[in-house]
Design a protein around this motif. Structure first.
Motif, PDB file in Angstrom:
ATOM      1  N   LEU A 122     -56.025 -41.683  -2.714  1.00 29.53           N
ATOM      2  CA  LEU A 122     -55.922 -43.127  -2.511  1.00 29.53           C
ATOM      3  C   LEU A 122     -54.675 -43.474  -1.697  1.00 29.53           C
ATOM      4  CD1 LEU A 122     -56.684 -46.080  -2.976  1.00 29.53           C
ATOM      5  CD2 LEU A 122     -55.553 -45.941  -5.217  1.00 29.53           C
ATOM      6  N   ILE A 123     -53.562 -42.848  -2.012  1.00 29.65           N
ATOM      7  CA  ILE A 123     -52.308 -43.118  -1.305  1.00 29.65           C
ATOM      8  C   ILE A 123     -52.452 -42.783   0.184  1.00 29.65           C
ATOM      9  CG2 ILE A 123     -49.898 -42.381  -1.075  1.00 29.65           C
ATOM     10  CD1 ILE A 123     -50.074 -41.878  -4.212  1.00 29.65           C
ATOM     11  N   ILE A 124     -53.083 -41.659   0.488  1.00 27.19           N
ATOM     12  CA  ILE A 124     -53.290 -41.274   1.888  1.00 27.19           C
ATOM     13  C   ILE A 124     -54.184 -42.291   2.594  1.00 27.19           C
ATOM     14  CG2 ILE A 124     -54.346 -39.537   3.387  1.00 27.19           C
ATOM     15  CD1 ILE A 124     -53.381 -37.432   1.291  1.00 27.19           C
ATOM     16  N   SER A 125     -55.207 -42.760   1.895  1.00 32.44           N
ATOM     17  CA  SER A 125     -56.088 -43.778   2.470  1.00 32.44           C
ATOM     18  C   SER A 125     -55.313 -45.064   2.767  1.00 32.44           C
ATOM     19  CB  SER A 125     -57.239 -44.073   1.496  1.00 32.44           C
ATOM     20  OG  SER A 125     -58.014 -45.161   1.938  1.00 32.44           O
TER      21      SER A 125
ATOM     22  N   PRO B  79     -50.069 -47.905   8.829  1.00 29.91           N
ATOM     23  CA  PRO B  79     -49.351 -46.730   9.365  1.00 29.91           C
ATOM     24  C   PRO B  79     -47.863 -46.947   9.615  1.00 29.91           C
ATOM     25  CG  PRO B  79     -50.729 -47.740  11.055  1.00 29.91           C
ATOM     26  CD  PRO B  79     -51.084 -48.408   9.766  1.00 29.91           C
ATOM     27  N   LYS B  80     -47.383 -48.200   9.631  1.00 29.51           N
ATOM     28  CA  LYS B  80     -45.955 -48.426   9.836  1.00 29.51           C
ATOM     29  C   LYS B  80     -45.139 -48.130   8.582  1.00 29.51           C
ATOM     30  CE  LYS B  80     -46.463 -52.042  13.353  1.00 29.51           C
ATOM     31  NZ  LYS B  80     -46.156 -53.463  13.688  1.00 29.51           N
ATOM     32  N   LEU B  81     -45.794 -48.118   7.442  1.00 27.22           N
ATOM     33  CA  LEU B  81     -45.108 -47.908   6.170  1.00 27.22           C
ATOM     34  C   LEU B  81     -45.146 -46.444   5.781  1.00 27.22           C
ATOM     35  CD1 LEU B  81     -46.584 -50.915   4.156  1.00 27.22           C
ATOM     36  CD2 LEU B  81     -44.345 -50.784   5.246  1.00 27.22           C
ATOM     37  N   ARG B  82     -44.055 -45.960   5.226  1.00 26.71           N
ATOM     38  CA  ARG B  82     -44.035 -44.604   4.683  1.00 26.71           C
ATOM     39  C   ARG B  82     -44.424 -44.650   3.219  1.00 26.71           C
ATOM     40  NH1 ARG B  82     -39.824 -41.422   2.283  1.00 26.71           N
ATOM     41  NH2 ARG B  82     -38.247 -42.914   2.990  1.00 26.71           N
ATOM     42  N   CYS B  83     -45.324 -43.789   2.825  1.00 25.74           N
ATOM     43  CA  CYS B  83     -45.700 -43.643   1.424  1.00 25.74           C
ATOM     44  C   CYS B  83     -45.048 -42.369   0.877  1.00 25.74           C
ATOM     45  CB  CYS B  83     -47.216 -43.571   1.257  1.00 25.74           C
ATOM     46  SG  CYS B  83     -48.059 -45.120   1.641  1.00 25.74           S
ATOM     47  N   HIS B  84     -44.565 -42.448  -0.345  1.00 25.90           N
ATOM     48  CA  HIS B  84     -43.831 -41.333  -0.940  1.00 25.90           C
ATOM     49  C   HIS B  84     -44.401 -41.041  -2.320  1.00 25.90           C
ATOM     50  CE1 HIS B  84     -40.326 -38.755  -1.766  1.00 25.90           C
ATOM     51  NE2 HIS B  84     -40.332 -39.290  -2.977  1.00 25.90           N
TER      52      HIS B  84
ATOM     53  N   PRO C 202     -53.127 -28.944  -0.609  1.00 27.23           N
ATOM     54  CA  PRO C 202     -53.936 -28.885   0.617  1.00 27.23           C
ATOM     55  C   PRO C 202     -54.199 -30.251   1.241  1.00 27.23           C
ATOM     56  CG  PRO C 202     -54.815 -27.379  -1.026  1.00 27.23           C
ATOM     57  CD  PRO C 202     -53.764 -28.189  -1.713  1.00 27.23           C
ATOM     58  N   ILE C 203     -54.470 -31.283   0.444  1.00 28.43           N
ATOM     59  CA  ILE C 203     -54.741 -32.599   1.036  1.00 28.43           C
ATOM     60  C   ILE C 203     -53.445 -33.228   1.562  1.00 28.43           C
ATOM     61  CG2 ILE C 203     -56.848 -33.024  -0.249  1.00 28.43           C
ATOM     62  CD1 ILE C 203     -55.299 -34.800  -2.153  1.00 28.43           C
ATOM     63  N   ILE C 204     -52.315 -32.901   0.929  1.00 25.87           N
ATOM     64  CA  ILE C 204     -51.026 -33.390   1.445  1.00 25.87           C
ATOM     65  C   ILE C 204     -50.725 -32.735   2.790  1.00 25.87           C
ATOM     66  CG2 ILE C 204     -48.539 -33.384   1.045  1.00 25.87           C
ATOM     67  CD1 ILE C 204     -49.182 -33.569  -1.975  1.00 25.87           C
ATOM     68  N   ARG C 205     -50.930 -31.425   2.876  1.00 25.91           N
ATOM     69  CA  ARG C 205     -50.683 -30.716   4.138  1.00 25.91           C
ATOM     70  C   ARG C 205     -51.561 -31.282   5.251  1.00 25.91           C
ATOM     71  NH1 ARG C 205     -50.452 -25.865   0.800  1.00 25.91           N
ATOM     72  NH2 ARG C 205     -48.287 -25.149   0.736  1.00 25.91           N
ATOM     73  N   ALA C 206     -52.828 -31.494   4.934  1.00 26.51           N
ATOM     74  CA  ALA C 206     -53.755 -32.000   5.952  1.00 26.51           C
ATOM     75  C   ALA C 206     -53.329 -33.387   6.433  1.00 26.51           C
ATOM     76  CB  ALA C 206     -55.170 -32.040   5.379  1.00 26.51           C
ATOM     77  N   ALA C 207     -52.897 -34.243   5.506  1.00 25.32           N
ATOM     78  CA  ALA C 207     -52.475 -35.592   5.878  1.00 25.32           C
ATOM     79  C   ALA C 207     -51.235 -35.546   6.765  1.00 25.32           C
ATOM     80  CB  ALA C 207     -52.215 -36.414   4.623  1.00 25.32           C
TER      81      ALA C 207
ATOM     82  N   VAL D 220     -49.933 -38.648   9.141  1.00 22.96           N
ATOM     83  CA  VAL D 220     -49.748 -39.693   8.135  1.00 22.96           C
ATOM     84  C   VAL D 220     -48.286 -39.733   7.715  1.00 22.96           C
ATOM     85  CG1 VAL D 220     -50.362 -40.422   5.790  1.00 22.96           C
ATOM     86  CG2 VAL D 220     -52.125 -39.518   7.317  1.00 22.96           C
ATOM     87  N   GLN D 221     -47.720 -40.945   7.589  1.00 19.21           N
ATOM     88  CA  GLN D 221     -46.324 -41.100   7.142  1.00 19.21           C
ATOM     89  C   GLN D 221     -46.269 -40.891   5.632  1.00 19.21           C
ATOM     90  OE1 GLN D 221     -42.951 -43.294   8.570  1.00 19.21           O
ATOM     91  NE2 GLN D 221     -44.393 -44.817   9.346  1.00 19.21           N
ATOM     92  N   LEU D 222     -46.116 -39.651   5.230  1.00 15.84           N
ATOM     93  CA  LEU D 222     -46.168 -39.286   3.819  1.00 15.84           C
ATOM     94  C   LEU D 222     -45.043 -38.318   3.507  1.00 15.84           C
ATOM     95  CD1 LEU D 222     -47.946 -39.467   1.166  1.00 15.84           C
ATOM     96  CD2 LEU D 222     -49.057 -37.370   1.980  1.00 15.84           C
TER      97      LEU D 222
END
Length: 458
Positions: free
Chosen positions: A230-233, A239-244, A255-260, A265-267
Motif C-alpha cells: 500500500l505504501i508503495i502504491s 512522487p514528490k513525497l518520500r515514504c519511509h 523483494p518488493i522494496i528492492r523492486a520499488a 520510488v522515493q522509499l
C-alpha cells in the motif's frame, strides 16, 4: 574560544578505516572550524589550555550518532520516559541527536499547539540535541503544513492500531488527504507498516500466552507485506513525497522494496537493533521485555536483514526506544499477549551492533554510516549532523572498540531499567561524548558528574 581534538584513529567521511586527524572547534558556534589529516601536538597550539585539549590517543573519534526513532513520552507519560532520562541514556551511548516520535506523550505531536507543549516540556532538560516528528491521525490534515513550517522533520502514522487511544491509526483515505496537503513541500511520511485491514491473527485458545511463538503467530509477516504494498502504491501517486518504513522486521518484504527502489520510488527503510541482534528461537519463556511490534523473527530472517543493509535496500538503523512502566510489561505472569509492546535500548546501539557486526565481518564504518550519516539524512539534518566535517556540529564520540562489558541496571540510564539485553556481554564502549565541542558524558569520571545538559531543540 577554541577546543582541539586529536587522535590517531578518527573516522572521517568516506573512510573505511580511522586515520590520524586533528579537529578544531569553535565553542561559540558549536561548529567544526578545521580538520587536519595529521596528529598535531600541543606545541602547534600554544594558546590552548589543558582543559581545551582532548587527546583520544588510540581511542577512535567518531561523529555523534543520530537516533531518528525515539519515544521520550513527555509530557503526559513521563513515568514511562522523559527528556532528562532519555537523553541521558542517549548521550551515554554516543547518541548526540535524537528525533522524538509524536505518540505516547499526552498530548501527541499532532498540532502546532501540541508541538509547543513538547518543546516547553523539553526546555532545559536535554543532554542531546532533540528534533521532533509530527503525527498524522484521522482529521488533522489541515494541521500538517503549519507543523512543518514550525519545524517538525516529517510525519508518522500507523496503519494498525498504535496501542494508545490518543493516536488512532489511519486508512488509505486519511493518508491520501495528508499527502494532498504535503505534496508541494517535499516532506517525508513515516509508516508503521503493518496493515490492519482484517482482524489480527489469533492463536488457538489453548496457546500459552507466555510463549514468544504465540505472540509471533499473532503478527504474521503478511501484515508488513500488505502495508508496504500500500505504501508503495501511495508513493507512486504522490512522487514528490518520500515514504519511509519504520522498524522493518519481515525479510519477506525485501523483494518488493528492492523492486520499488529500482523503479525510482522515493522509499527509504529503517530497521532496529533488536531485529539485527536477537532471534525468536532464542527468546526465553515468559519474558515480555522481548515483545515489540512488529515482532522479532527467526535467525534466517535476521541474516537477510543484514544482507539488505549491506546492499542498500535498508537505509539506516534506529533504536525505536519504546519504554513503559514495569507493570505494563506483565513481568509477574510473563503474559506476552497483554504486555506493552516496546523494547528499551536507548544508548546501547553502538555496542550492540559492533558485537554482532564483528561476527559477520562488517566494517565499523558501515555501522557509523547506518547510525549517523544515513539517519541524519533521513531526518533532514545532513547539513549539520552525521560527519566530522568543516562547518558541521562538533558532536563526537570517543570509542574503545576492544572494551568488553556486561549490561546491568547500573549501566542503563533510561528511566525504567527493563531491557532484553540485561546480562548480555557486549564489545565496544563509549568512553566520552561531546556535544557542540563540550564534554557531555565521561565514563572515566562517573558519567555525568559536574556536567550540565547542553542540548538544543532543533
Amino acid at each position: 574560544m577554541s577546543v582541539v581534538f586529536t587522535s590517531s584513529n578518527v573516522l572521517l567521511p568516506g573512510s573505511t578505516h580511522p586515520a590520524a586527524a586533528t579537529i578544531e572547534v569553535d565553542l561559540a558556534s558549536r561548529k567544526i572550524v578545521a580538520v587536519h589529516d595529521d596528529v598535531l601536538t600541543r606545541s602547534d597550539y600554544p594558546h590552548i589550555s589543558d582543559e581545551r585539549w582532548f587527546d583520544a590517543e588510540d581511542k577512535w573519534i567518531l561523529p555523534g550518532l543520530v537516533d531518528a526513532h525515539v519515544h521520550l513520552n513527555e509530557p503526559g507519560r513521563t513515568d514511562w520516559e522523559g527528556f532528562w532520562t532519555g537523553t541521558k541514556a542517549a548521550i551515554s551511548g554516543g547518541v548526540t541527536t535524537v528525533v522524538d516520535m509524536p505518540l505516547n506523550s499526552i498530548p501527541p505531536t499532532t498540532t502546532v499547539e501540541n508541538l509547543e507543549a513538547k518543546r516547553s516540556a523539553a526546555h532545559g532538560q536535554c543532554w542531546t540535541d532533540v528534533a521532533f516528528w509530527g503525527g498524522i491521525i484521522p482529521g488533522n490534515e489541515s494541521d500538517l503544513r503549519p507543523m512543518l513550517e514550525s519545524g517538525v522533520k516529517g510525519f508518522k502514522c500507523f496503519l494498525i492500531e498504535s496501542g494508545v487511544e490518543e493516536f488512532p491509526c489511519v486508512t488509505e483515505q486519511h493518508v491520501s488527504l495528508a499527502m494532498e496537503q504535503l505534496q508541494d513541500n517535499s516532506a517525508v511520511i513515516l509508516f508503521h507498516a503493518e496493515l490492519d485491514d482484517q482482524p489480527l491473527s489469533t492463536s488457538p485458545s489453548d496457546s500459552d500466552p507466555t510463549q514468544y511463538s504465540t505472540f509471533l503467530h499473532s503478527r504474521p509477516e503478511k501484515l508488513e507485506i500488505d502495508a508496504i504494498e500500500l505504501i508503495i502504491s501511495l508513493s507512486r501517486r504522490y512522487p514528490k513525497l518520500r515514504c519511509h518504513i519504520v522498524h522493518l522486521s519481515a525479510a519477506s518484504a525485501l523483494p518488493i522494496i528492492r523492486a520499488a527502489k529500482t523503479a525510482g520510488v522515493q522509499l527509504t527503510v529503517e530497521t532496529c537493533f533488536h531485529y539485527l541482534t536477537l532471534a525468536a528461537d532464542d527468546i526465553p519463556h515468559g519474558h515480555p521485555e522481548f515483545k515489540c511490534c512488529p515482532p522479532i523473527r527467526g535467525a534466517e530472517n535476521r541474516d537477510l536483514l543484514w544482507s539488505a543493509l549491506l546492499d542498500g535496500t535498508i537505509d539506516c538503523i534506529v533504536s525505536d526506544h519504546s519504554p513503559c512502566v514495569a507493570e505494563l510489561k506483565q513481568l509477574d505472569d510473563g503474559d506476552l499477549m497483554n504486555a506493552w509492546g516496546g523494547i528499551s535500548a536507548l544508548g546501547m546501539g553502538l555496542s550492540l551492533l559492533w558485537t554482532e557486526a564483528r561476527k559477520r565481518g562488517v566494517g565499523f564504518h558501515k555501522i557509523v554510516e547506518w547510525m549517523s550519516t544515513k539517519t541524519a539524512e533521513h531526518a533532514s539534518l545532513a547539513d549539520r549532523k552525521g560527519a566530522i566535517r568543516f562547518g558541521y556540529d562538533a558532536d563526537f564520540v570517543f570509542w574503545d572498540p576492544d572494551a568488553e562489558f556486561t549490561v546491568t541496571k547500573e549501566t542503563i540510564h533510561f528511566k525504567n531499567k527493563l531491557s532484553p539485553y540485561e546480562g548480555m556481554k557486549l564489545h565496544g564502549r563509549v568512553e566520552k561524548t561531546f556535544l557542540g565541542g563540550r564534554l557531555a558524558w565521561d565514563r572515566t569520571s562517573n558519567g555525568f558528574d559536574d556536567l550540565e545538559p547542553a542540548g538544543q531543540l532543533l
